[in-house]
Design a protein around this motif. Structure first.
Motif, PDB file in Angstrom:
ATOM      1  N   ILE A   1       0.826  -1.204   0.000  1.00 12.73           N
ATOM      2  CA  ILE A   1       0.000   0.000   0.000  1.00 12.73           C
ATOM      3  C   ILE A   1       0.863   1.258   0.000  1.00 12.73           C
ATOM      4  CG2 ILE A   1      -0.202  -0.048   2.530  1.00 12.73           C
ATOM      5  CD1 ILE A   1      -2.826   1.255   0.015  1.00 12.73           C
ATOM      6  N   GLU A   2       2.027   1.178   0.643  1.00 11.61           N
ATOM      7  CA  GLU A   2       2.931   2.326   0.668  1.00 11.61           C
ATOM      8  C   GLU A   2       3.502   2.599  -0.719  1.00 11.61           C
ATOM      9  OE1 GLU A   2       5.613   2.425   4.244  1.00 11.61           O
ATOM     10  OE2 GLU A   2       4.691   0.469   4.603  1.00 11.61           O
ATOM     11  N   LEU A   3       3.773   1.544  -1.477  1.00 14.09           N
ATOM     12  CA  LEU A   3       4.293   1.714  -2.836  1.00 14.09           C
ATOM     13  C   LEU A   3       3.235   2.346  -3.741  1.00 14.09           C
ATOM     14  CD1 LEU A   3       6.176  -1.688  -3.296  1.00 14.09           C
ATOM     15  CD2 LEU A   3       7.084   0.496  -2.503  1.00 14.09           C
ATOM     16  N   ILE A   4       2.000   1.878  -3.606  1.00 16.31           N
ATOM     17  CA  ILE A   4       0.901   2.479  -4.382  1.00 16.31           C
ATOM     18  C   ILE A   4       0.736   3.937  -4.002  1.00 16.31           C
ATOM     19  CG2 ILE A   4      -1.586   2.415  -4.802  1.00 16.31           C
ATOM     20  CD1 ILE A   4      -0.097   0.120  -6.092  1.00 16.31           C
ATOM     21  N   TYR A   5       0.833   4.218  -2.714  1.00 20.02           N
ATOM     22  CA  TYR A   5       0.707   5.594  -2.217  1.00 20.02           C
ATOM     23  C   TYR A   5       1.806   6.476  -2.795  1.00 20.02           C
ATOM     24  CZ  TYR A   5      -0.139   9.288   1.263  1.00 20.02           C
ATOM     25  OH  TYR A   5      -0.430  10.471   1.893  1.00 20.02           O
ATOM     26  N   ASP A   6       3.040   5.953  -2.868  1.00 20.09           N
ATOM     27  CA  ASP A   6       4.147   6.738  -3.400  1.00 20.09           C
ATOM     28  C   ASP A   6       3.970   7.047  -4.880  1.00 20.09           C
ATOM     29  OD1 ASP A   6       5.300   6.759  -0.941  1.00 20.09           O
ATOM     30  OD2 ASP A   6       6.921   5.363  -1.404  1.00 20.09           O
ATOM     31  N   LEU A   7       3.328   6.139  -5.614  1.00 14.80           N
ATOM     32  CA  LEU A   7       3.154   6.359  -7.048  1.00 14.80           C
ATOM     33  C   LEU A   7       2.306   7.587  -7.348  1.00 14.80           C
ATOM     34  CD1 LEU A   7       2.700   2.714  -8.401  1.00 14.80           C
ATOM     35  CD2 LEU A   7       4.627   4.259  -8.797  1.00 14.80           C
ATOM     36  N   ILE A   8       1.342   7.884  -6.483  1.00 15.81           N
ATOM     37  CA  ILE A   8       0.521   9.072  -6.705  1.00 15.81           C
ATOM     38  C   ILE A   8       1.355  10.335  -6.572  1.00 15.81           C
ATOM     39  CG2 ILE A   8      -0.248   9.279  -4.293  1.00 15.81           C
ATOM     40  CD1 ILE A   8      -2.375  10.035  -7.378  1.00 15.81           C
TER      41      ILE A   8
ATOM     42  N   ILE B   1       3.387   6.724   9.017  1.00 10.41           N
ATOM     43  CA  ILE B   1       3.360   5.286   8.733  1.00 10.41           C
ATOM     44  C   ILE B   1       4.514   4.583   9.425  1.00 10.41           C
ATOM     45  CG2 ILE B   1       3.585   3.567   6.900  1.00 10.41           C
ATOM     46  CD1 ILE B   1       2.212   5.614   5.030  1.00 10.41           C
ATOM     47  N   ASN B   2       5.681   5.235   9.423  1.00 10.77           N
ATOM     48  CA  ASN B   2       6.864   4.623  10.025  1.00 10.77           C
ATOM     49  C   ASN B   2       6.665   4.365  11.515  1.00 10.77           C
ATOM     50  OD1 ASN B   2       9.650   5.002  11.523  1.00 10.77           O
ATOM     51  ND2 ASN B   2      10.141   4.330   9.453  1.00 10.77           N
ATOM     52  N   ARG B   3       6.085   5.326  12.219  1.00 10.90           N
ATOM     53  CA  ARG B   3       5.933   5.203  13.666  1.00 10.90           C
ATOM     54  C   ARG B   3       4.688   4.419  14.073  1.00 10.90           C
ATOM     55  NH1 ARG B   3       8.134  10.738  13.734  1.00 10.90           N
ATOM     56  NH2 ARG B   3      10.037  10.752  14.998  1.00 10.90           N
ATOM     57  N   TYR B   4       3.591   4.664  13.382  1.00 10.36           N
ATOM     58  CA  TYR B   4       2.312   4.147  13.874  1.00 10.36           C
ATOM     59  C   TYR B   4       1.563   3.263  12.883  1.00 10.36           C
ATOM     60  CZ  TYR B   4       3.215   7.863  17.237  1.00 10.36           C
ATOM     61  OH  TYR B   4       3.800   8.661  18.193  1.00 10.36           O
ATOM     62  N   GLY B   5       2.054   3.165  11.655  1.00  9.07           N
ATOM     63  CA  GLY B   5       1.356   2.338  10.674  1.00  9.07           C
ATOM     64  C   GLY B   5       1.359   0.880  11.083  1.00  9.07           C
ATOM     65  N   SER B   6       0.193   0.244  10.998  1.00 12.21           N
ATOM     66  CA  SER B   6       0.056  -1.156  11.403  1.00 12.21           C
ATOM     67  C   SER B   6      -0.591  -2.011  10.322  1.00 12.21           C
ATOM     68  CB  SER B   6      -0.774  -1.256  12.686  1.00 12.21           C
ATOM     69  OG  SER B   6      -2.054  -0.670  12.496  1.00 12.21           O
ATOM     70  N   ASN B   7      -0.714  -1.435   9.106  1.00 11.86           N
ATOM     71  CA  ASN B   7      -1.321  -2.165   7.982  1.00 11.86           C
ATOM     72  C   ASN B   7      -2.770  -2.547   8.284  1.00 11.86           C
ATOM     73  OD1 ASN B   7      -0.839  -2.972   5.331  1.00 11.86           O
ATOM     74  ND2 ASN B   7      -0.461  -5.093   5.908  1.00 11.86           N
ATOM     75  N   SER B   8      -3.426  -1.694   9.078  1.00 14.14           N
ATOM     76  CA  SER B   8      -4.810  -1.964   9.479  1.00 14.14           C
ATOM     77  C   SER B   8      -5.785  -1.372   8.467  1.00 14.14           C
ATOM     78  CB  SER B   8      -5.073  -1.356  10.853  1.00 14.14           C
ATOM     79  OG  SER B   8      -4.973   0.060  10.799  1.00 14.14           O
TER      80      SER B   8
END
Length: 394
Positions: A16-23, A69-76
């Protein structure tokens, strides 16, 4: 939550982070288009400031999102919803960049403010998960959330002010965000980042930006197959490949990706690196366009390359033990940059020579970096092998 107690649990970059970066790469492409609005054969200083402003807004949003995302992201599910909301809003931000006559100012800033509000909500949402034994985590969450709310408020207030005065004030929010990032170092240290995850996210964003450069040089391969087209396309490809290999070597072999307190300045250096790379992408496109002013586009290309390598070598401050370069290495780089600028000034009228000079410059730096890495690596191996030998009897 391992983040609340500063433990370095394994944290991988999710799909999801990779998709987010593409935008964000899509947004940067829109921002690049601003530099193609020219007057008198080149873009104006004001146009470049508009490009720089929109690019910094994009990168600041990415910076804030990445740290959360780095600190609190939990893939929820809540994380996914928050990211998708911002992705949707980022499309409106991208369309707002097209409005060079300020006609899209309300839409652009409304989208920006909503993105900041969404990030603030994510921080406050995390307060439910804070352990009573970790009050420092609550302090960090409240601090970050409040800063984002203030930024969003500044952006929203700038919209009626724009209608009343005809002037843009949302830049205050951008400056406020970066200033508070500097002053937030002490608070941010309460909840340390996962360095390996952060460096990987930043590296992938740089790789995506290189992808844009690779796509842009595709224009060099268009048209009939002639000596000129083959020569120029090969040189352009070698330039991008050499720059990528240099960054890849530094990231993979030199940067200390497990270093503690690896956050703001590391990302700030990469912001400068990414902007320089974007400028190189545009400059390489300009070199193919005869209607673009010859002197201006060559000067833009040279400055962009010098800035790229400046920020690249500033990453040396985050080098692993024994790999940090000394003053002599940096002085040699400065001398090489001056020689490159002088040769480009002497050959700017001949595109075949100037692009060859650029290739030589790029690969001279790559060769120096490779040789230095091998030399340092050999010295360190010899040193550690020597410390493991048993002392000889006297």
């Amino acid at each position: 939550m391992w983040e609340l107690f500063g433990e370095k649990g394994e944290k991988k970059v999710e799909y999801i982070e990779l998709i987010y970066d593409l935008i964000f790469v899509y947004l940067l492409g829109h921002s690049n288009e601003l530099l193609f609005h020219m007057q008198g054969g080149f873009f104006t200083f004001r146009t470049y400031l508009t490009f720089l402003y929109s690019t910094l807004v994009i990168l600041q949003i990415w910076y804030f999102s990445t740290l959360y995302i780095n600190r609190y992201g939990s893939n929820s599910a809540a994380d996914y919803i928050g990211l998708f909301i911002n992705m949707y809003l980022l499309y409106y931000l991208a369309e707002g960049i097209r409005g060079t006559d300020m006609s899209m100012y309300p839409q652009y800033n409304a989208a920006w403010a909503l993105i900041l509000l969404n990030l603030a909500v994510q921080y406050f949402r995390q307060l439910r998960h804070v352990d009573a034994a970790a009050p420092w985590a609550a302090r960090h969450l409240k601090y970050r959330g409040r800063m984002l709310l203030i930024q969003a408020a500044i952006v929203l207030v700038s919209i009626p002010l724009f209608y009343a005065t005809g002037r843009a004030f949302s830049w205050v929010s951008l400056v406020f965000g970066f200033v508070m990032a500097v002053f937030a170092e002490r608070v941010d240290s309460l909840v340390p980042v996962n360095s390996e995850h952060l460096t990987e996210r930043v590296m992938l964003f740089v790789v995506f930006t290189f992808g844009e450069t690779i796509v842009s040089i595709g224009a060099y391969f268009a048209g009939a197959l002639t000596f000129s087209s083959v020569y120029l396309s090969l040189m352009a490809f070698l330039i991008v490949a050499g720059m990528f290999l240099t960054y890849g070597l530094l990231y993979d072999k030199v940067i200390d990706r497990e270093r503690e307190h690896l956050e703001m300045w590391y990302i700030m250096i990469h912001i400068g690196l990414i902007i320089a790379l974007i400028n190189i992408t545009v400059a390489l496109e300009f070199m193919r366009e005869p209607e673009v002013d010859l002197v201006a586009k060559n000067a833009f290309l040279v400055i962009s390359f010098l800035l790229f390598y400046l920020f690249l070598f500033l990453l040396g401050f985050y080098a692993r033990f024994g790999y940090r370069a000394g003053t002599k290495f940096f002085l040699v780089q400065v001398l090489m940059g001056l020689v490159f600028a002088a040769l480009m000034a002497a050959t700017y009228r001949n595109g075949y020579l100037s692009i060859a000079v650029t290739v030589i410059y790029v690969y001279s730096i790559l060769i120096m970096v490779v040789r230095r890495y091998r030399r340092v690596n050999a010295c360190l191996e010899e040193f550690f092998q020597g410390t493991e030998e048993e002392p000889k009897e006297s």
